[in-house]
Design a protein around this motif. Sequence first.
Motif, PDB file in Angstrom:
ATOM      1  N   ILE A 163     -45.255  16.762 -30.597  1.00 56.20           N
ATOM      2  CA  ILE A 163     -45.734  16.908 -29.225  1.00 56.20           C
ATOM      3  C   ILE A 163     -46.125  15.524 -28.732  1.00 56.20           C
ATOM      4  O   ILE A 163     -46.950  14.834 -29.335  1.00 56.20           O
ATOM      5  N   LEU A 164     -45.474  15.104 -27.634  1.00 57.21           N
ATOM      6  CA  LEU A 164     -45.503  13.700 -27.246  1.00 57.21           C
ATOM      7  C   LEU A 164     -46.429  13.384 -26.079  1.00 57.21           C
ATOM      8  O   LEU A 164     -46.861  12.251 -25.924  1.00 57.21           O
ATOM      9  N   GLU A 165     -46.716  14.370 -25.225  1.00 58.56           N
ATOM     10  CA  GLU A 165     -47.508  14.053 -24.034  1.00 58.56           C
ATOM     11  C   GLU A 165     -48.966  14.464 -24.231  1.00 58.56           C
ATOM     12  O   GLU A 165     -49.251  15.522 -24.787  1.00 58.56           O
ATOM     13  N   ASN A 166     -49.856  13.642 -23.661  1.00 55.98           N
ATOM     14  CA  ASN A 166     -51.288  13.869 -23.861  1.00 55.98           C
ATOM     15  C   ASN A 166     -51.723  15.267 -23.439  1.00 55.98           C
ATOM     16  O   ASN A 166     -52.431  15.946 -24.169  1.00 55.98           O
ATOM     17  N   GLU A 167     -51.298  15.696 -22.259  1.00 53.72           N
ATOM     18  CA  GLU A 167     -51.736  17.013 -21.784  1.00 53.72           C
ATOM     19  C   GLU A 167     -51.239  18.132 -22.682  1.00 53.72           C
ATOM     20  O   GLU A 167     -51.933  19.122 -22.911  1.00 53.72           O
ATOM     21  N   LYS A 168     -50.014  17.959 -23.177  1.00 51.63           N
ATOM     22  CA  LYS A 168     -49.465  18.981 -24.068  1.00 51.63           C
ATOM     23  C   LYS A 168     -50.155  18.971 -25.425  1.00 51.63           C
ATOM     24  O   LYS A 168     -50.317  20.024 -26.053  1.00 51.63           O
ATOM     25  N   ILE A 169     -50.564  17.775 -25.876  1.00 45.26           N
ATOM     26  CA  ILE A 169     -51.300  17.705 -27.143  1.00 45.26           C
ATOM     27  C   ILE A 169     -52.633  18.454 -26.997  1.00 45.26           C
ATOM     28  O   ILE A 169     -53.006  19.286 -27.831  1.00 45.26           O
ATOM     29  N   HIS A 185     -44.962   6.347 -27.074  1.00 48.51           N
ATOM     30  CA  HIS A 185     -46.139   5.743 -27.696  1.00 48.51           C
ATOM     31  C   HIS A 185     -47.060   6.834 -28.209  1.00 48.51           C
ATOM     32  O   HIS A 185     -47.174   7.886 -27.610  1.00 48.51           O
ATOM     33  N   PRO A 186     -47.766   6.556 -29.305  1.00 51.35           N
ATOM     34  CA  PRO A 186     -48.814   7.468 -29.744  1.00 51.35           C
ATOM     35  C   PRO A 186     -49.901   7.600 -28.670  1.00 51.35           C
ATOM     36  O   PRO A 186     -50.001   6.704 -27.818  1.00 51.35           O
ATOM     37  N   PRO A 187     -50.710   8.656 -28.697  1.00 52.44           N
ATOM     38  CA  PRO A 187     -50.755   9.663 -29.744  1.00 52.44           C
ATOM     39  C   PRO A 187     -49.555  10.624 -29.722  1.00 52.44           C
ATOM     40  O   PRO A 187     -49.083  10.985 -28.659  1.00 52.44           O
ATOM     41  N   ILE A 188     -49.152  11.015 -30.939  1.00 51.74           N
ATOM     42  CA  ILE A 188     -48.125  12.038 -31.118  1.00 51.74           C
ATOM     43  C   ILE A 188     -48.679  13.018 -32.141  1.00 51.74           C
ATOM     44  O   ILE A 188     -49.200  12.598 -33.181  1.00 51.74           O
ATOM     45  N   ILE A 211     -53.771  21.757 -29.064  1.00 56.72           N
ATOM     46  CA  ILE A 211     -54.986  21.866 -29.877  1.00 56.72           C
ATOM     47  C   ILE A 211     -55.780  23.100 -29.454  1.00 56.72           C
ATOM     48  O   ILE A 211     -56.266  23.882 -30.270  1.00 56.72           O
ATOM     49  N   MET A 212     -55.866  23.298 -28.145  1.00 57.43           N
ATOM     50  CA  MET A 212     -56.652  24.421 -27.616  1.00 57.43           C
ATOM     51  C   MET A 212     -56.021  25.770 -27.937  1.00 57.43           C
ATOM     52  O   MET A 212     -56.705  26.712 -28.344  1.00 57.43           O
ATOM     53  N   GLU A 245     -59.642  10.268 -29.037  1.00 55.77           N
ATOM     54  CA  GLU A 245     -60.112  11.576 -28.569  1.00 55.77           C
ATOM     55  C   GLU A 245     -59.501  12.716 -29.407  1.00 55.77           C
ATOM     56  O   GLU A 245     -60.220  13.593 -29.899  1.00 55.77           O
ATOM     57  N   TYR A 246     -58.194  12.691 -29.603  1.00 59.29           N
ATOM     58  CA  TYR A 246     -57.563  13.778 -30.357  1.00 59.29           C
ATOM     59  C   TYR A 246     -57.879  13.680 -31.848  1.00 59.29           C
ATOM     60  O   TYR A 246     -57.973  14.697 -32.541  1.00 59.29           O
ATOM     61  N   PHE A 247     -58.031  12.450 -32.328  1.00 57.40           N
ATOM     62  CA  PHE A 247     -58.465  12.237 -33.717  1.00 57.40           C
ATOM     63  C   PHE A 247     -59.800  12.958 -33.933  1.00 57.40           C
ATOM     64  O   PHE A 247     -59.983  13.705 -34.912  1.00 57.40           O
ATOM     65  N   MET A 248     -60.733  12.777 -32.988  1.00 58.63           N
ATOM     66  CA  MET A 248     -62.050  13.408 -33.127  1.00 58.63           C
ATOM     67  C   MET A 248     -61.944  14.935 -33.060  1.00 58.63           C
ATOM     68  O   MET A 248     -62.543  15.647 -33.872  1.00 58.63           O
TER      69      MET A 248
END
Lengths: 261, 261
Positions: free
Chosen positions: A89-95, A78-81, A99-100, A40-43
Motif C-alpha cells: 500500500i503506497l499512498e498515505n491515506e490508504k495506509i 517513496h516510503p512510507p509503504i 491500519i484502521m 506516524e505509521y511506525f508509531m
Amino acid sequence: MSDEIAENGTANGDVPEIELIIKASTIDGRRKGACLFCQEYFMDLYLLAELKTISLKVTTVDMQKPPPDFRTNFEATHPPILIDNGLAILENEKIERHIMKSVPGGHNLFVQDKEVASLIENLYSKLKLVLVRKDEQKSAALRAHLSRIDGLLERRGTRFLTGDTMCCFDCELMPRLQHIRVAGKYFVDFEIPASFRSLWRYMYHMYQLDAFTQSCPADQDIINHYKLQQALKMKKHEELETPTFTTSIPVDINDSNNTEE
Amino acid sequence: MSDEIAENGTANGDVPEIELIIKASTIDGRRKGACLFCQEYFMDLYLLAELKTISLKVTTVDMQKPPPDFRTNFEATHPPILIDNGLAILENEKIERHIMKSVPGGHNLFVQDKEVASLIENLYSKLKLVLVRKDEQKSAALRAHLSRIDGLLERRGTRFLTGDTMCCFDCELMPRLQHIRVAGKYFVDFEIPASFRSLWRYMYHMYQLDAFTQSCPADQDIINHYKLQQALKMKKHEELETPTFTTSIPVDINDSNNTEE
C-alpha cells in the motif's frame, strides 16, 4: 533493503506480520529518516505490536541509493509503504485507512474526536511558514496554535489527547511537535514556551514511550531534512530563471585617455 | 561529451588544436559552469586562438552525469583538463605551465610583474570569508583589497593590469571580480563602490572582450555554485556529529494528578 528491525511480536503466532518501509536518514542510510508520515505509521503499528495484535517489521530504505529490489518493486514511490500479506500500500491515506480497517486492533486507535482533529490539523504548516519567512509574526502564529493545544490538554487533564491511552492523533501530533522543537530552535531560535506546562507534560510522557523513542529520528536528521529542502528550493529558484549576465557598469567611463593607443 | 564549441582558429592549418574540457553549469548541463580555473584557462587559450597561434576546442562536461567516455578516460578528475596532441593535463599548475611553455604564443601571456602578482593573489579568499562570516569586518577587508587594485590601475593608467594588452594576470583576476560582484551582491549585499573608477573602467573593457564574455558563466550559475557549496558544507556539519535526541524537558513535571490511573 538496507536494514531490518524486528520489532515486538513474533511472526510465528496467529498474528499477521505487517511490514512498514520507512525512509532512511539523509546523513546515514542505516538510521531512521525525518519523515513525518513514516514516523506516524511506525508509531501506530508499534502500539499494535505492543498489544500483540500484529507482528511488525520495519525496513529502512536509503532513497539516495535504493537497493535494486526496491526499485524493481516500487520504482519512484517513496516510503512510507505498508506491506500486508503480499499487498503493498503506497499512498498515505490508504495506509491510514488500511491500519484502521484491516490491521487487527487498528480500529481502536482511530478514536472519533472532532475537537482534537481540527485542533491539530494545521499545526505543521505553521512551522513551514516560520522556516520560510523567518519573521516574528509567523512565530507568534505558531506559538498561538501551540497555546491552544496546551489549553486543551490542561482542560482535559488527560495524559494524551483523547484520554489516558494513545490514539492516532497522538501518533500524528508528536512527530510534528518534535520537528517544531528541533528545527524551530535550530533555524529561527523558536522555543516552545516553558509556560505551556500541559504541553510539556504531554511531551514528557511521549519521551518515555518506546513507540515514540524507537521511531524518532536524531536531531541532526531533522535539521538536515530541512536544510536539504531549503537547498533544493534555492536551487529551483535559479533553475527557473533565464540566464542573465551582469555586465553593466554603475559609472560613466571617461575613456578618452585610454582607448586611442 | 555533452557539448562542443568550436572556437576561433581552424584545425587544418599549421596551428595545433588544443582542447580544454570545462565544467558545465550545475543548473543546465549544456551551459558553462562557474569554475574559476576553467574560465581562467579558457580566456588564456581564447586569446591565443584569436592570435591564430592555436585552434581551440572547448568541451563542456556535466559532472553530475559525465558521459561514459569521460569517466573511462579521467575517472574522478574534475575539469579543467587540457588536451594537447593526445596528452591530457589534469592539474591546474601543470595546465598553466603547459600553456606558458608548450602552447605556441603562450609565453607572451606570462608577463613578469611581481607587484601585480602579489596584489591579486589573496583577493578571492577574501570573498570566501565574506560569504562564510557575513560580517562587516570581512566586507571591509575585501573592499580595501579592491581599493588597492583600483589604486594600481589608476596609477598605471593602462587598460589592463600590466599594459594595454591582456596577460595571464587579467585572465586570473577578472573571473574572480565577476564572482565577487555577483555572489557578493546576492548573498551579503556587497557592492564594489562606484568610487573605484579605475577598477570599473577595467571591468568595462573586459565586458567588451570576447575572451571574457565567451567564457563567462551566467549570474545564476555563479550564485548556484555558492549555494551548493554552502548546502554541502551545512550537510557535512551534521554528518560529523554523533546523533543526539532532544528529549529533555525545560520544566518540572508535577505528575501526581496524571500518572496513577
